[in-house]
Write an enzyme that holds these catalytic residues in place. Sequence first.
Site, PDB file in Angstrom:
ATOM      1  CG  ASP A 149       0.113  -4.168   2.556  1.00  9.76           C
ATOM      2  OD1 ASP A 149       0.582  -3.462   1.639  1.00  9.76           O
ATOM      3  OD2 ASP A 149      -0.286  -3.694   3.640  1.00  9.76           O
ATOM      4  CB  SER A 180      -0.128  -4.901   6.666  1.00  5.75           C
ATOM      5  OG  SER A 180      -1.265  -4.559   5.912  1.00  5.75           O
ATOM      6  N   GLY A 218       2.990   5.577   9.404  1.00  4.62           N
ATOM      7  CA  GLY A 218       4.393   5.782   9.084  1.00  4.62           C
ATOM      8  C   GLY A 218       5.241   4.558   9.352  1.00  4.62           C
ATOM      9  CG  HIS A 235      -0.392   0.181   2.520  1.00  2.00           C
ATOM     10  ND1 HIS A 235      -0.038  -0.875   3.334  1.00  2.00           N
ATOM     11  CD2 HIS A 235      -0.099   1.291   3.224  1.00  2.00           C
ATOM     12  CE1 HIS A 235       0.446  -0.419   4.482  1.00  2.00           C
ATOM     13  NE2 HIS A 235       0.417   0.904   4.435  1.00  2.00           N
ATOM     14  CB  SER A 288       3.076   1.356   6.317  1.00  2.00           C
ATOM     15  OG  SER A 288       1.754   1.249   6.748  1.00  2.00           O
TER      16      SER A 288
END
Length: 325
Positions: free
Chosen positions: A200, A296, A279, A172, A281
């Site tokens: 993801d 994720s 942040g 993402h 991620s």
Amino acid sequence: MKIKRAIVAGLVAGTALVAPVAQAAPVTDTAWSYLDRGTGEMVVTVTTSAEAQRVRATGGSARIVKHSGATLRAATDELRRTATIPGTSWSVDPVTNQVRITADSTVKGAELDRLRTAVSRLGDKARLESAPGVMKPFIAGGDSIHNGPWRCSLGFNVASADGTAYALTAGHCTNIGVDWTGTSGQFLGWRAGTSFPGNDYGIIRYANGWDRPGGVYMYNGTVRDINGAADPYVGQDVERSGSTTGRHGGRVTGLNVTVNYQEGSVYGMIATTVCAEPGDSGGAMFAGNTALGLTSGGSGNCTTGGETFFQPVVEAMRNYGVWVY
């Protein structure tokens, strides 16, 4: 003189590690396995005494339960057909021998009624719990690795068989754009692949001029080497490193998790009690020196707690033909 810039896997994000799962005896009616945190043993759940004897005969630990693995997987399939609602997730809980369903604060009214009805139809094979906050991918504006105003965390450094260097992160994140920069705004590299929703994970090919240590920054001034990758197991102690909240720990609570974000559903995820925030991620989960997953999303934060989901890293590496070093 060319100044080489160093990106440590996990410094701009995180990296992952995990101990290998103990091998259990082959069984035909297993409902799952998990780490018994009291005894330190891996427990295989089975539905018959014959299967339990087979496990124990090879030195394993077995527990007889009501619902088989096939039964619980059928229950998750039914949920996918009848209750794919944004803000929900589900996975098999081998400890309670149930499917654990969670719903965040956005699931209410008719959708909550629909979810409760679906869970009720499954009887004692399932239970419904509330998740604090809102389930969402963790992304924010700022620095670290970023694309325009969006900030994510680098997962860890990998290489292909021909030696080409890449960085793994969340899909993402790489969906946002092609060109990525590092912590100080220097050009990092180009997106070489992305997959979200469904999965993801994403991969960035490094530009020249970067040193790429194969370790994760521990946010205490040290870097831990990453020299392998594996799939985790329920009950395992893990850590996560990310550019917003640094390093945090917790344990694995579910595997093969379905998470229904507002942006779409992802499958085969890892559920944990580790906290994370926007942040973080793409940053990774680790245990020891082995890569486990890429951050994720989830619900909650590192003040009040919550649940965080990770993309299994072995799947991502196999898809792109890369490995840690």
